[in-house]
Every structure is written in C-alpha cells, then in structure tokens.
Write an enzyme that holds these catalytic residues in place. Structure first.
Site, PDB file in Angstrom:
ATOM      1  N   ARG A  81       0.745  -1.182  -0.025  1.00  0.00           N
ATOM      2  CA  ARG A  81       0.083  -0.064  -0.072  1.00  0.00           C
ATOM      3  C   ARG A  81       0.737   1.350   0.114  1.00  0.00           C
ATOM      4  NH1 ARG A  81      -4.304  -0.165   4.721  1.00  0.00           N
ATOM      5  NH2 ARG A  81      -5.273  -1.740   3.459  1.00  0.00           N
ATOM      6  N   ARG A 150      -2.807   6.757   9.690  1.00  0.00           N
ATOM      7  CA  ARG A 150      -2.653   6.297   8.224  1.00  0.00           C
ATOM      8  C   ARG A 150      -2.519   7.261   7.553  1.00  0.00           C
ATOM      9  NH1 ARG A 150      -4.754   0.977   7.718  1.00  0.00           N
ATOM     10  NH2 ARG A 150      -4.185  -0.129   9.467  1.00  0.00           N
ATOM     11  N   LYS A 216      -5.178   0.818  14.598  1.00  0.00           N
ATOM     12  CA  LYS A 216      -4.748   1.814  13.495  1.00  0.00           C
ATOM     13  C   LYS A 216      -5.617   3.222  13.788  1.00  0.00           C
ATOM     14  CE  LYS A 216      -6.928  -0.821  10.603  1.00  0.00           C
ATOM     15  NZ  LYS A 216      -7.856  -1.638   9.383  1.00  0.00           N
ATOM     16  N   CYS A 437     -15.179  -3.182  -1.761  1.00  0.00           N
ATOM     17  CA  CYS A 437     -13.817  -3.254  -1.286  1.00  0.00           C
ATOM     18  C   CYS A 437     -13.038  -4.417  -2.194  1.00  0.00           C
ATOM     19  CB  CYS A 437     -13.983  -3.784   0.237  1.00  0.00           C
ATOM     20  SG  CYS A 437     -14.504  -5.533   0.185  1.00  0.00           S
ATOM     21  N   CYS A 443      -7.893 -10.894  -0.453  1.00  0.00           N
ATOM     22  CA  CYS A 443      -7.823 -10.330   1.108  1.00  0.00           C
ATOM     23  C   CYS A 443      -8.296 -11.526   2.046  1.00  0.00           C
ATOM     24  CB  CYS A 443      -9.202  -9.469   1.230  1.00  0.00           C
ATOM     25  SG  CYS A 443      -9.522  -8.875   2.828  1.00  0.00           S
ATOM     26  N   CYS A 486     -14.467  -2.042   4.753  1.00  0.00           N
ATOM     27  CA  CYS A 486     -13.343  -1.277   3.960  1.00  0.00           C
ATOM     28  C   CYS A 486     -13.866  -0.506   2.895  1.00  0.00           C
ATOM     29  CB  CYS A 486     -12.414  -2.119   3.395  1.00  0.00           C
ATOM     30  SG  CYS A 486     -11.700  -3.010   4.683  1.00  0.00           S
TER      31      CYS A 486
END
Ligand code: SRM
Ligand SMILES: Cc1cc2nc3c(=O)[nH]c(=O)nc-3n(C[C@H](O)[C@H](O)[C@H](O)COP(=O)(O)OP(=O)(O)OC[C@H]3O[C@@H](n4cnc5c(N)ncnc54)[C@H](O)[C@@H]3O)c2cc1C
Ligand SMILES: Cc1cc2nc3c(=O)[nH]c(=O)nc-3n(C[C@H](O)[C@H](O)[C@H](O)COP(=O)(O)O)c2cc1C
Ligand code: SF4
Lengths: 572, 606
Positions: A81, A150, A216, A437, A443, A486
């Site tokens: 990412r 993030r 996160k 997502c 995933c 997501c």
C-alpha cells in the site's frame, strides 16, 4: 461525567502488543525471513510487523485448494500500500506505479477508499526492489498500515483549487509529521546502515512510544459541501471552514469508525462527533494530543474494541474533550456551521480556477486494469506520459486527471476518447455511486465476493432501475466482503456486507451526505432475495418519494427501517 | 549333492536312480562316465534340448584348462548388470568358476592374471561409458594398460540405435582388448534396446567358445539363461499396475507439466528400493497411428505377426502397442529403403551422406518417413517387420515402499515439442498426461539399480542434486529415511523455472526441513530473476560447506537431465574441490574418480 477517572481497560495485553514489544521498533526477524528461499511466505509475527511497513502477506485464495492438492504451498504474495497523502500523485509517480504493477505486481493497480495505491501479487524476493523504486519516486509505504496513523485523506475537489491546495498542504504535513520515527523501514528496505547506538535513544518514538497505538488510527479532512472522505467514519476528522473564499480553520470531529464483527454486539460502526473548531496551524497539535490520548487509554487487551471510537464511547465525549484541552493547554472554539450535500464524486470535465481543467474519471471498484474491451490502464499510461498536471485519487476509488492546462486539454481529451475512458455518464447513476472493497481473491478476511461481484449485481439492479425510471437517480450502493467495512458500506444508502460465499447482510437508511448510519434490513440473503427486495423498495421509491428526497431518507420516512441515531444503538 | 526334480533336469525316477548310483562310483568311474556321456552328447550335438547332470561332468572335464571366467559389467541403469548376473548364474551352471563384478570394483592390476574375460557394457551420454565403467575404460586405454596375450574375451554391448554413437563403449572395449593381445572367445554382439534375444545368443556363443577352448571335452548347454526373479513379473513379463492417482504438480501458469503418478503394486510381489527405477511400456498416440494407417491405406484390422515367436495382433493394435513409430534410426532407414520404389531414400543413405541422414532422422518420425519416401509397394507385414519393438521408458521411483506399502510413485515430465512443422508428443509422458486416468492400468516392471543407493551407514551425510524431475529419487530417499528414522545429515539442491509454479513437492520438502528429516535445502529458480541461477550456482555459493561435507565422507547423488545439468554440476564439483581443497584440476578430478570408486558419487541421469 467529566470527572470520570481516566484509565485504560483491564486485561492481559493482546498478542500483537507482545510482538510490537519484542520487535525492537518494528524490525522483528523480517531481515532474515525475507531472505529465506524455501517459502514465499513469512511468519505470522513478522507479518504483523510487515503491516507497519505498508504491506501484508496474502495468498491467491482462488488457488488455495488446487495448490494444496498439487503439494504446493499457498500462492503467497504481498500486497503493498503506497501512502499518497490526499491522494495526489504526479504523472511521473503514476508511471512508476504502473510500471511496478506490471513488473512485480499482478499487472493491476487498486485505487483505495483512502486515496492510496495498492499493488497485489508481489513476490517476497521482489519486495525490496519494489519498495526501493517506490522510494525513488518520492512516495513510500511507511505506516500505510499498522497500529499508527494512516494515510491522511483529503478532499481532492478541484473546483476550489485554492482552498484545496491549502487544505491539501495541511493534510500532507499532518500525514508526514505523524509518521513513526523508527529507522527500521530504511534499514530493511532501503539498505540504510543500522543507526548507531541503542534504538531507545536514537529512534524512540516521542509520540507513539515503543508499543505504538492500540490499533490503526485514521484522519480525514473534508471540504464542504463534499463529504467524499466520509468525515464521520474517521477516528479524527477535520472539516474545512471557508469564509469569504478563505480557509479560516477546521471543525474537529472525533470517534468515528466502521469496522465490526458479525454477531458481536460489542463491536459497531460509529460516527465521529464534532467537538469544536481550531485554526489551521493548530491542526497538528490537536491531532497529536488526540493520538496520545488513544495511545494511553485505548484498549490494548481486546483488539476488536481497540479503535478510538470505543475509547471515546467508554470514557465519554466530554471526558475526552476535557483531557484533550488539558493536554493542549488551550480550548477549542465553538464549532462553526457547515453543510454537506453528498459523499460521492462529481464526474467529467470541470473548469477550476487559474484556467486549469479537471477530469473526474469513474473507476469501477477502483481497479486500474486492461480489459479486452476497456484498456483503462494503457489509456492512463498514455495520458500520464504527456500530462503536466497531476492525478488525484478520490475517496470513492475514482481518479481525477487534475490541473490540465487549456493547451493540453484537447490532446488529453483525444486520449480519453481514444481509449473510451469514461466519466460514467453512460452508466446508471447508481453504478457511478457504487463502492466495493477488494475482498476475494487477495483479502485474507473476505467471507464473500465484493469488487468482482458488485458490478455483476448492478447489471441486474440496473434493470429494476430502468423499469422505475431511476437511471439518473444517485443512490449510493456499497459492498464489502466482510464486516470490516473497508468500503464504508454502512454509509451507503444501500449496503451489503458479506457473510458467506454468495450471502450478504443488507443494510438500509444511511444518509446521502454520509451523516447517518444505516441499519441491518435483511440478514444472510442471496442474489435472488436481494433483487426481489430491491424490486419492491425501488418501485415504491419511484412512486412515493418526495421532491428531491434521497433513497436513504425515503426508507426511514416510510418506516421501511428505523433510523440509527448513534453507533451504540446500531444493533437494536 | 542329492539330485532332485527341483535342482536338476531329471524327473523323479531318474533322480532316484542317479542318487542311488552316483555315491557308489569311484573317481575313475566318474571320469569315464562323464567322458562317455560327453562323447555321445557332442555326437548328437545341439539337438538334445536338456542338459545332462550339469555340475559333475564339467568339474572333471575342466580340470585340464582354466574354468575361471570373469564377467565385468559397466551399467548405468542396470540392464548390463542384470545380464551379467544372469550370465554368471548360467556359467556356474556349466561348472565354471565365475566372478561377476562392476568394472569400478575390479582392480585393474589383476587384469594380467585373467584367462577368460567377458565384458557387458552399455553406452551413455553421447557415446560415453557408464559411470561405473569410466575408470576401467580409462585405464585400459591408458599407457599403464598391460599386454594381454593369453587373455580370451568377448564383449556384449548395450545401446540404442537411435543414438549417433551406437554401442560405442562396447566397441571401444572390444577393439582395445584385441589391441592388447586378447583373443575373442566369441564375436562382439551389439544390442539395441530390445536386447534379450541377442544377449542370449551371445551367451550361447560364449559358452561354446569356452568349451571349444577346453577341447570340446565338456558339454554344451543350449539352455537359455534365466534370471532368478523374486516376482513372476519382469521386464519381459510386465505387471499391469493400476493407476491410483495422476495429477499435475505444476501450478497454474507454468510452462512445465510434471505428472505425479501413483501406481498400485498389489498382488504383483514386486518390490523396490530407493534409487531403483520403474519401466513402463507405453502405447503410441492413437491419433498418430490413425494418420499412419490412412497414409499407408492399410486395413487396421489386418492380422500381422509381431515377433519371432509368431504372436499376432491386428495391425492397428500392433502399431499402437507393439512397435516404435516415433523414432527413426539409420538401420530402420536402410531396411525401409528396400521397401520403397522411391530411390531418393537410397540416395540419402549413400556413402558420404552420414550428416544428411543424421539431420533427417532428428525430430522426425515414421509418419514423416512414410510421407517423404513413398510410394510403399509392400505388405503391412513386411513393413512392421522392420520396426523396432516399443521400448520401455524408465522412471526414477519417487516413493519409498516402506512408507507406501504396495505403491510406487513417479514424477514424469511432459515432453512436447514442435519439429518440422508438426507438434510432437513424447509417447509415454503424454500418455500419462493426457490419456491415463485413475483406474486405468500400465504395463510396468522394476529396474533395480545398484548404482544409486542410500549409504549403508545411516550416519553418512548425503548431498542430493536433483533439478526438475531429477527430484524424484530424492523424494524416495527422504520418505525412506523418515520411515527408518535415519539421523545422518542430508542436503538437497533443487531447481526449476519458477518458484511459484514449479517447486515440485514443495510442501513435503518444507515439512522434512521443519522436522529435521532434511538438514539443508537450497533452491534455484532460473526464470524468477534477471540473472539466471541454477543448482550449480547454489552449490558454488556454498562451496566451502559443501567441500566440508565431502571431506566428512558425504555421498553425492545427481539425478536428472544428462545433456546439460549433469555436466555442469560435474564441472562445478571439480571447481569446488579445486578451490576449497586447493588442488590442481587433475587432483580434483582424481578426487572425484576416487569418490566414484567408493560409490560416493552416484548418478541417475537421462
Ligand atoms: C484497500 C482497502 C479497501 C479498498 O477496496 O479500497 C482496504 C483493504 C483491506 N483492509 Fe481495510 N481497506 C481499506 C479501507 C478501510 C476502511 C475505509 C476507510 O478507512 O475510510 C475501513 C473502515 C473504516 C475503519 O477503519 O473503521 C477499513 C477497515 C478495515 C478493518 C476493520 C478495522 C476495525 O476497526 O475493525 C480491517 C481489519 C483489521 O484492521 O483488523 C481492515 C483490513 C484490511 C485488509 C488489509 C485485510 C487484512 O487485514 O488482511 C484489506 C486488504 C485487502 C486487499 O487484498 O487489498 N480494514 N479499511 C482500503 C485501503 C485504504 C487505504 O488506502 O489505507
Ligand atoms: C534411468 C532413467 C530414469 C529416468 N527417470 C525419469 C524421471 O524420473 N522422470 C522423467 O520425466 N523422465 C525420466 N527419464 C526419462 C524417461 O525415461 C523418458 O525418456 C521421458 O519420459 C521421455 O519419454 P517419452 O516416451 O514421453 O518421450 P519419447 O517419445 O521417448 O520422446 C523423447 C524423445 O523426443 C525427442 N525430443 C524431445 N524434445 C525434442 C526437441 N525439442 N526436438 C527434437 N527432438 C526432441 C528426443 O529424441 C527424446 O529422446 C528417465 C530415464 C532414464 C534412462
Ligand atoms: C542418457 C542416456 C544416453 C544414452 N546414450 C547412448 C549412446 O550414446 N549410444 C548408445 O548406443 N546408447 C545410448 N543409450 C542407451 C543405453 O545404452 C541403453 O538404454 C542400455 O540398455 C542401458 O544399459 P544399462 O542399464 O546397463 O546402462 C543412452 C541411454 C541414456 C539413458
Ligand atoms: S472489507 Fe473485509 S473483505 Fe473487504 S477488503 Fe476489507 S477486510 Fe477484506
């Protein structure tokens, strides 16, 4: 309840806390594992740390069973990412992403719901090369995942470019200032010599500390009237306040988050609440103090309840505000009034200021790839080769070809037409308002299809849409493969969350501007039921809606579903 | 000894009579009797099929001259070795004192002491001797080779006429022994892949040669030698094994296809050890047979003789399962030239055209020949008469019997290529990959291979080099060592094209490594990185440690591609020994030669 005593929840630290503690600032045994040639995978512990470096070990789930029979290990591969604050990337950077995806990845790029690039399918032995080439392009993957702040989201709305560029400046600065200090990333991937002396002294994390955050942490910045970044889904949101064409500051919203777990009422989506106003130069101060509060009082024992939203709900908004102002040493101002009217994107060419043009491109599922009948990836590559402006990834997985000079506009428009790159105008408005997502096959947490299935489902929904003359009606529809959410499905007027292959929970009632959560309408249903439900709902909507009424509001008014007033009553 | 029906050619009554008579005879009576029988025997010559009391007359008759016979074999895949053992048995049956030995076990300076020497040797590589013949071959051709004026010898060479240097090694031994002064007991016989009959004839020739040398006083046996087999099934009588499992080991997107085959040996009585191979008699691709029949416009159902014994099959069946139709050999072309009106074929074969012939047969098959050199004014029977018998394909066994009772596993690489504008399929590998399902059966036999065996001492370290399908025997090694709980160190080198799709038996290796059954593993995937890496690259990277293992007495095994891999690995080994042992090239080479002697350098290459 302001005088409620502050403390973190009881309980043994979760395993991840141990891993962080033993990791010596995110190093772990990654150096060695990445060199092992017998498996393309890495240990679970190292994979945990890998996230802090912006990557996840995954495997191609389509091939799992087949390969097991063939006596082959799972098709392990890394997802990478790339942090792009505010989703802004230069043409040069675009070309690098494109090249790396071809050279080391699976040949596609994913524009994420947080305005970042993702590459899938990178093999262990190519990771270092890939990260180094990303680094050379002046982008990085530091803290793109992991228990840290993030990629800071920011409205890429090109209409008000002055404001935007200013807001973007603040977002970018936030994103960079909040990065971890450890040199692990540079040592592991960029061959930086190990920093002299003990890490504790040289790279101790002044803000994060050796254990980083309990979970996160996400920050977004919105520029009304667009709520494309879904400001209420953020742990910390800043809403730009513009007074006579000037950015005066930001309203501060805290405690949002989408993720939950099926069948666990202790977990729920929550909306961030506006607690006040701060000046632009105070933004970092506010963010830092909020983060340290979560660092100190967040739940380090149960990761499912570790997000800031649970900390806020447990301590109470007032308590957190008081603690914040204590740590700031000054008080937030009264929140200023603002107005959102949508959380989707606006497509096609628009003229910005300074004679610059912007083209917002509809990218289904955020996937940049070449199909037989739609050479999106090639088209964008050709454009990037001549484009002097920049590219902007939107929070809705779309792409803005931004800051096109009048001179270049003709040439770029030719390419857009040559490759049939679409502003989505010929699609139904509902498809243009869709979000899915990644989910399968990459995933690891997916329970059902999303990115690969939503377009197919919409083909069928389109028929119902046309039957009811709703082709130009924007209804936000979002699907995820699991309740981690997501693609923020609970903020879509029609939401689907995967439960099992081919089975979804269906949610209704979210507000078009992202200011209200939706609620479960049907549990664990398949395509047939989805379509028959929508057939009824949409034809009623077409017949009985009020002037300008959005679908999300309609289902509430007609009592198809109860309005969710707060995340804490989402499950009632 | 007591004569019985079992251990003698006599029936119950004869045996009893003899058992009563013989003990009463004096030595001189015995000599007279044997002489008498011998005389009557040679008079009625070969006609008598049954040999008389084998041992008795021989003993006495041979007293006059040397009855010692030494059989030396050089064998890579075990054929020559098996023939040597059988020859030994039948010669002993003739009363000779026989020593059967691998050339690598034979002390060259004993050569001068020999009177009767039989050589059974195959050819490998491109006209090269098998590994265990190398040092002896070199000695004989070197300056230290002794004069052998009172040596009588005969050579049986094994080969494959589709190779350019047919039976080269046998020819070289034959010629060299003559140069050194040896006399031939019997002319050399060069066998093609179907060697049983010619080998038997050669042995008969040798036996009578030996007898003549003994003044014809002894008896001649025309009894054909037969191996003492533990199972009724053998190369000449294959077992129909049921396919239990047949899957592709290469992941999606691979350029390769490697079949993992599991066969049942239930009820066959067949047994094997790690390192042995398995022979399969394949069938030709029905489509190819079909094309051939159409080309020749013959009736598929016409009945044809398929061997000397006169067994018959329908033409279609014969071409499918009895004969080789995918390989052209010079002998075949020569015979074919007699069957066609087309003179171009004779022209091709005319002297001086060797290279053209070589060029032509390479990558072409019978269909090409038929198309290129018709019209064929000949009967189907005549035509199949010139074809080679379908040769069996050998596969290194990839399983341990101890770990998989009644099963045998194989690792078969699919052979597909395009030559002269036509896609061509390997007969056996593509049969296995495209036409063989679980439940079907395959005619198979076990090919024991003494030259590729785990060390006796379980503590001896082993180094295994097996890229591609070369991995097969090492899977068998690992299964066996795991089953037996062997503690010794082991080190595997594997390589192929791509890690993701071509890491054969990956999860099994990972487990052996994790459980400590395997000590070390290094892999090289040639097409994953810009710079090409192969197993020998990894060996070089670890040269120091590798040499240490060799010094500790490790046995090194190499399996797989013969043309490139085996050579490169061999050279790399020499380099490593030179470099780490700081030796001269010569020294390093003899270091390896010694390892070969000590059976510490074993190869199973193809
Ligand atoms: C790529 C992306 C979805 C997309 O299609 O764009 C994504 C993909 C994944 N998310 Fe996410 N998340 C993405 C935005 C989100 C959002 C939306 C947002 O942030 O606005 C959410 C909901 C908001 C929130 O955080 O509450 C989100 C909530 C999660 C969660 C649940 C967190 C929670 O509090 O419960 C997980 C699972 C976890 O963290 O344990 C997760 C985990 C994952 C992982 C890494 C799965 C995993 O942990 O193994 C997914 C990788 C799939 C793949 O193969 O690429 N992702 N994830 C988005 C990348 C954003 C970025 O660039 O950083
Ligand atoms: C001791 C021993 C052990 C073996 N172990 C194994 C094993 O474990 N696994 C395994 O897969 N194989 C093994 N082999 C090889 C195996 O016996 C067969 O040779 C192989 O499977 C090919 O047989 P086939 O019938 O499929 O092909 P065939 O019909 O025999 O065709 C193969 C022939 O085709 C020709 N050919 C191939 N490619 C080309 C090309 N590109 N151009 C022109 N001509 C070409 C060559 O002449 C080659 O010899 C072993 C061989 C030996 C001797
Ligand atoms: C890799 C390889 C190479 C060979 N090269 C030759 C050759 O050059 N000339 C030849 O006549 N036979 C050649 N052959 C055929 C063998 O000599 C034949 O199979 C023989 O029966 C093997 O006997 P063995 O099992 O005792 O080694 C070769 C066989 C193999 C497997
Ligand atoms: S929502 Fe679930 S399935 Fe979809 S990407 Fe996130 S974690 Fe994976």
């Amino acid at each position: 309840m302001v005088n409620k005593t502050l403390n973190a929840p009881e309980g043994l630290p979760s395993d991840v806390e141990r891993i962080k503690e033993e990791s010596n600032y995110l190093r772990g045994t990654l150096k060695e594992t990445m060199l092992d040639r017998i498996s393309s995978g890495i240990s679970d512990d190292d994979n945990r740390l890998m996230k802090f470096h912006g990557s996840y070990l995954q495997d191609d789930r389509d091939l799992r069973n087949e390969r097991q029979k063939q006596k082959l290990e799972p098709a392990y591969q890394f997802m990478l990412r790339v942090r792009t604050p505010g989703g802004v990337s230069t043409s040069e950077q675009w070309l690098v992403m494109d090249e790396l995806a071809q050279k080391y990845g699976n040949g596609t790029l994913k524009l994420t719901t947080r305005q970042a690039f993702q590459m899938h399918g990178i093999l262990k032995w190519n990771m270092k090369k890939t990260i180094q080439e990303i680094h050379a392009s002046l982008l990085d993957t530091i803290a793109a995942c992991g228990d840290v702040n993030r990629n800071v989201m920011c409205n890429p709305n090109p209409d008000q470019s002055d404001i935007h560029s200013e807001v973007f400046k603040w977002s970018k600065q936030l994103s960079d200032d909040l990065l971890p200090r450890t040199r692990a990333y540079h040592e592991l991937w960029l061959d930086e010599e190990k920093v002299a002396g003990t890490p504790e002294i040289d790279e101790s994390e002044p803000m994060y500390g050796p254990l980083y955050l309990p979970r996160k942490f996400k920050i977004g910045v919105a520029v009304p009237p667009s709520n494309d970044v879904d400001i209420y889904s953020q742990d910390l949101g800043f809403i730009a306040i513009v007074e006579d064409e000037k950015l005066v500051g930001f309203n501060v919203a805290i405690g949002g988050g989408m993720g939950m777990s099926h069948g666990d009422k202790e977990t729920y989506p929550q909306l961030a609440k506006v607690i006040g106003f701060c000046k632009p130069e105070q933004v970092y101060d506010v963010a830092e103090k909020i983060i340290t509060i979560q660092r100190d009082y967040g739940n380090r024992s149960e990761r499912k309840n570790a997000r800031f939203k649970y900390t806020v709900d447990r301590l109470g908004l007032e308590t957190v505000m008081a603690e914040l102002e204590k740590r700031l040493g000054w008080n937030l101002d009264e929140a200023k009034s603002y107005h959102f009217d949508h959380n989707g994107d606006r497509y096609g060419w628009v003229k910005g200021i300074k004679g610059k043009w912007h083209f917002t491109l509809f990218v289904q599922g955020g996937r940049i790839t070449d199909l037989n009948d739609y050479k999106l990836m090639t088209g964008l590559r050709e454009i990037a080769k001549i484009h002097t402006g920049d590219f902007r990834l939107t929070a809705n997985q779309n792409l803005v070809i931004a800051n096109v000079t009048s001179q270049k506009k003709k040439k770029i428009n030719e390419l857009i037409e040559q490759y049939g790159l679409t502003d989505g105008k010929h699609y139904s408005a509902i498809r243009r308002s869709s979000l899915a997502c990644v989910s399968l096959p990459t995933c690891g947490l997916a329970m059902a299809e999303a990115e690969r299935y939503l377009p197919v489902l919409i083909d069928k929904i389109d028929e119902i849409i046309d039957e009811n003359g709703l082709r130009d009606e924007e209804i936000t529809i979002r699907m995820t493969g699991c309740p981690n959410s997501c693609a923020r499905p609970i903020l879509g007027e029609i939401g689907f969350i995967g439960k099992a292959p081919g089975k979804y929970n269906m949610y209704l009632g979210a507000a078009f501007d992202g200011s209200r959560l939706s609620k479960m309408y049907r549990e664990n249903i398949g395509e047939a039921e989805i379509l028959s439900e929508l057939r009824v709902l949409l034809s009623n909507f077409a017949k009985e809606r009020k002037e300008g009424e959005h679908f999300g509001d309609f289902v509430i008014r007609t009592e198809v579903i109860k309005a969710v007033t707060d995340g804490t009553n989402f499950h009632d | 000894m007591q004569l019985q029906v079992m251990n003698s050619p006599f029936n119950q009554e004869q045996a009893e009579l003899l058992n009563r008579l013989l003990p009463t005879l004096t030595e001189s009576q015995k000599v007279w009797l044997s002489g008498y029988i011998a005389a009557t025997q040679s008079a009625s010559a070969i006609s008598t099929q049954e040999a008389p009391v084998a041992s008795l007359p021989a003993e006495s008759a041979v007293q006059t001259i040397s009855k010692e016979v030494t059989i030396l074999y050089g064998s890579q895949t075990g054929n020559a070795q098996r023939l040597a053992d059988n020859a030994g048995k039948s010669l002993e049956g003739q009363g000779f004192e026989v020593t059967v030995a691998s050339m690598s076990d034979f002390k060259p300076n004993n050569l001068k002491k020999l009177h009767n020497l039989l050589i059974i040797v195959s050819t490998h590589g491109e006209g090269d001797p098998p590994d265990n013949a190398l040092s002896f071959h070199e000695f004989l051709h070197g300056r230290r080779a002794p004069k052998l004026d009172d040596l009588r010898f005969s050579v049986l060479s094994l080969g494959d006429s589709s190779y350019e240097f047919f039976c080269q090694t046998g020819k070289e031994f034959d010629q060299r022994l003559e140069e050194l002064g040896g006399k031939r007991l019997n002319e050399r016989v060069d066998c093609d892949l179907d060697f049983d009959e010619p080998a038997t004839e050669w042995l008969e020739g040798v036996i009578s040669g030996l007898k003549e040398a003994q003044g014809g006083s002894a008896t001649v046996s025309s009894k054909t030698p037969q191996a003492a087999v533990e199972s009724e099934y053998s190369r000449t009588n294959p077992f129909k094994a049921e396919v239990l499992e047949n899957l592709n080991l290469n992941g999606r997107g691979s350029n390769k296809e490697t079949r993992h085959l599991e066969l049942s040996l239930e009820g066959s009585g067949l047994t094997y050890e790690p390192g042995d191979s398995l022979g399969i008699y394949p069938e030709n691709d029905p489509a190819l047979v079909e094309m051939l029949l159409q080309e020749l416009k013959w009736d598929p159902d016409e009945i044809v003789k398929v061997n000397k014994q006169g067994d018959v099959r329908s033409l279609k069946e014969a071409l499918t399962s009895q004969f080789e139709i995918t390989v052209l050999t010079k002998p075949l072309l020569q015979q074919a030239a007699e069957l066609t009106a087309n003179t171009k074929l004779k022209a091709l074969l005319s002297a001086g055209n060797e290279d053209k012939v070589k060029e032509y047969v390479n990558g072409r098959d019978l269909l090409d020949l038929v198309r290129d050199y018709g019209p064929w004014s000949v009967s189907a029977q005549e035509f199949v008469g010139i074809l080679r018998k379908m040769p069996a394909r050998l596969y290194s066994i990839a399983s341990s019997l101890a770990a998989n009772p009644d099963e045998v596993h194989l690792t078969i690489g699919a052979v597909r290529y395009n030559t002269h504008g036509r896609d061509r399929d390997g007969v056996c590998s593509i049969l296995c990959s495209e036409r063989l399902q679980a439940g079907d059966t395959l005619p198979i036999y076990i090919q024991h291979n003494q030259n590729f065996k785990l060390p006796q001492n379980p503590d001896t370290p082993i180094i295994m080099v097996g890229p591609g399908t070369g991995i097969a025997p090492f899977r068998s090694f690992m299964q066996e060592r795991e089953e037996m709980g062997v503690e010794g160190k082991s080190w595997m080198f594997f390589g192929d094209q791509h890690f993701v799709t071509d890491f054969l038996y990956q999860t099994e290796w990972q487990k052996w490594l994790k459980d400590g059954v395997l000590t070390k593993m290094d892999v090289a995937f040639s097409r994953d990185t810009d710079e090409k890496v192969y197993v020998q690259t990894r060996m070089q990277e670890h040269s120091k440690e590798l040499f240490e293992w060799l010094e500790e007495g490790a046995v090194i095994y190499i399996c797989g591609d013969e043309k490139h891999m085996a050579h490169d690995v061999h050279n790399t080994l020499i380099e490593i020994i030179e470099q780490e042992g700081s030796m001269s090239r010569e020294k390093a080479e003899s270091y390896i030669a010694t390892m070969q002697q000590e059976k510490r350098y074993q190869r199973d290459v193809y």
